[in-house]
Design a protein around this motif. Structure first.
Motif, PDB file in Angstrom:
ATOM      1  N   UNK A  19      47.589  19.061  44.139  1.00 46.60           N
ATOM      2  CA  UNK A  19      46.235  18.896  45.140  1.00 46.60           C
ATOM      3  C   UNK A  19      45.890  20.603  44.461  1.00 46.60           C
ATOM      4  N   UNK A  20      46.433  21.491  43.736  1.00 48.45           N
ATOM      5  CA  UNK A  20      45.956  22.867  43.385  1.00 48.45           C
ATOM      6  C   UNK A  20      45.290  22.382  41.692  1.00 48.45           C
TER       7      UNK A  20
ATOM      8  N   UNK B  41      47.466  14.761  49.178  1.00 49.77           N
ATOM      9  CA  UNK B  41      47.783  14.928  51.551  1.00 49.77           C
ATOM     10  C   UNK B  41      46.030  14.894  51.594  1.00 49.77           C
ATOM     11  N   UNK B  42      46.744  15.241  53.005  1.00 47.77           N
ATOM     12  CA  UNK B  42      45.259  15.121  53.693  1.00 47.77           C
ATOM     13  C   UNK B  42      44.494  17.011  53.863  1.00 47.77           C
TER      14      UNK B  42
ATOM     15  N   UNK C 197      37.191   8.627  42.765  1.00 48.03           N
ATOM     16  CA  UNK C 197      37.839   9.453  44.038  1.00 48.03           C
ATOM     17  C   UNK C 197      39.019  10.631  43.115  1.00 48.03           C
ATOM     18  N   UNK C 198      38.144  11.723  43.669  1.00 49.31           N
ATOM     19  CA  UNK C 198      38.783  12.577  43.361  1.00 49.31           C
ATOM     20  C   UNK C 198      39.781  13.179  44.402  1.00 49.31           C
TER      21      UNK C 198
ATOM     22  N   UNK D 184      40.822  17.869  52.268  1.00 49.29           N
ATOM     23  CA  UNK D 184      39.620  18.763  53.122  1.00 49.29           C
ATOM     24  C   UNK D 184      39.228  19.375  52.830  1.00 49.29           C
ATOM     25  N   UNK D 185      39.526  20.161  51.573  1.00 53.10           N
ATOM     26  CA  UNK D 185      39.998  21.313  50.896  1.00 53.10           C
ATOM     27  C   UNK D 185      38.782  21.018  49.754  1.00 53.10           C
ATOM     28  N   UNK D 186      39.293  20.030  49.244  1.00 48.94           N
ATOM     29  CA  UNK D 186      37.993  19.540  48.248  1.00 48.94           C
ATOM     30  C   UNK D 186      36.772  19.260  48.137  1.00 48.94           C
TER      31      UNK D 186
END
Length: 251
Positions: free
Chosen positions: A140-141, A168-169, A162-163, A173-175
């Motif tokens: 994610x980072x 994970x959720x 599909x980024x 949400x952040x992206x």
């Protein structure tokens, strides 16, 4: 900002997309969705000139293939499902790559470049990771680092393939919230390929629903993702299945 006219794409002699036409205006977030094999990824590759196709793809009214790579990068940027860096760059070095569209290889970074990198790191919450090798941060980072690279690149149009597929959720949400904030600035637009219909409904201003390489719907989410259309395209009661799934959270 983006105009696609009568686009058909092929793998060998096999047609995959059939006479696709649509446009994307400033301020829009177009979601492209549909079942597996509908042609979503092929459409994204055609927009990037990655597969043979007929028809026209125009950026600001100009044929995309006529634009030099640097000019194309100033107008359009891609965030894919995941990246593998060829070298163990730091997060900051990854973000800096977004500025190469604005000068040649022999010129140094300007104060404007440095400011763009700092702003991108800050906007994506990656300032604390700037010295970290990309191989030593979480998935994610890393995806946020490549999103920061796009923000530093500062194109007018973002293409998202599909980024958040493998995130994970929390990172999903952040992206999507970061991209939503980016889109609020004038003169920007986003086109995304997504499998998740909930994301398409939540963030999209328009949805293109693909079915066997053809457009089954092109409309705001409530009209493109009706139970009847989804039943026809997916061959199942999608709305009923979604209600069953989300009812489990009602308690």
């Amino acid at each position: 900002m983006l105009e696609v006219k009568h686009l058909s794409a092929y793998y060998g002699d096999q047609p995959v997309l059939h006479d696709i036409s649509f446009s994307v205006q400033s301020g829009e977030w177009l979601m492209i969705t549909g079942p597996n094999g509908a042609g979503k990824s092929t459409l994204m590759q055609a927009l990037l000139q990655g597969v043979p196709h007929t028809g026209d793809v125009l950026l600001d009214g100009q044929p995309i293939q006529a634009l030099k790579p640097r000019e194309r990068a100033r107008r359009m940027g891609l965030l894919a499902q995941g990246y593998a860096a060829g070298y163990d760059f730091t997060v900051e070095e990854i973000v800096r790559l977004g500025r190469y569209a604005y000068h040649d290889a022999l010129s140094g970074f300007s104060a404007q470049d440095e400011a763009a990198v700092e702003q991108a790191l800050a906007a994506t919450g990656t300032l604390r990771l700037r010295r970290s090798p990309i191989s030593q941060v979480s998935g994610g980072e890393a995806q946020r680092a490549f999103l920061a690279q796009l923000f530093a690149q500062n194109p007018k149009l973002l293409l998202l393939d599909e980024p958040s597929a493998h995130l994970d959720l929390s990172y999903q949400k952040q992206i999507f919230e970061l991209i939503q904030i980016w889109l609020r600035h004038e003169g920007r637009a986003v086109t995304s390929v997504v499998h998740d219909l909930s994301i398409a409904r939540r963030f999209g201003t328009r949805v293109i629903l693909l079915d066997h390489g053809r457009i089954a719907a092109d409309a705001p989410p409530p009209r493109a993702l009706t139970p009847a259309l989804l039943q026809e395209v997916y061959g199942m009661d999608v709305a009923g299945w979604m209600r069953i799934m989300y009812d489990n959270w009602a308690e």
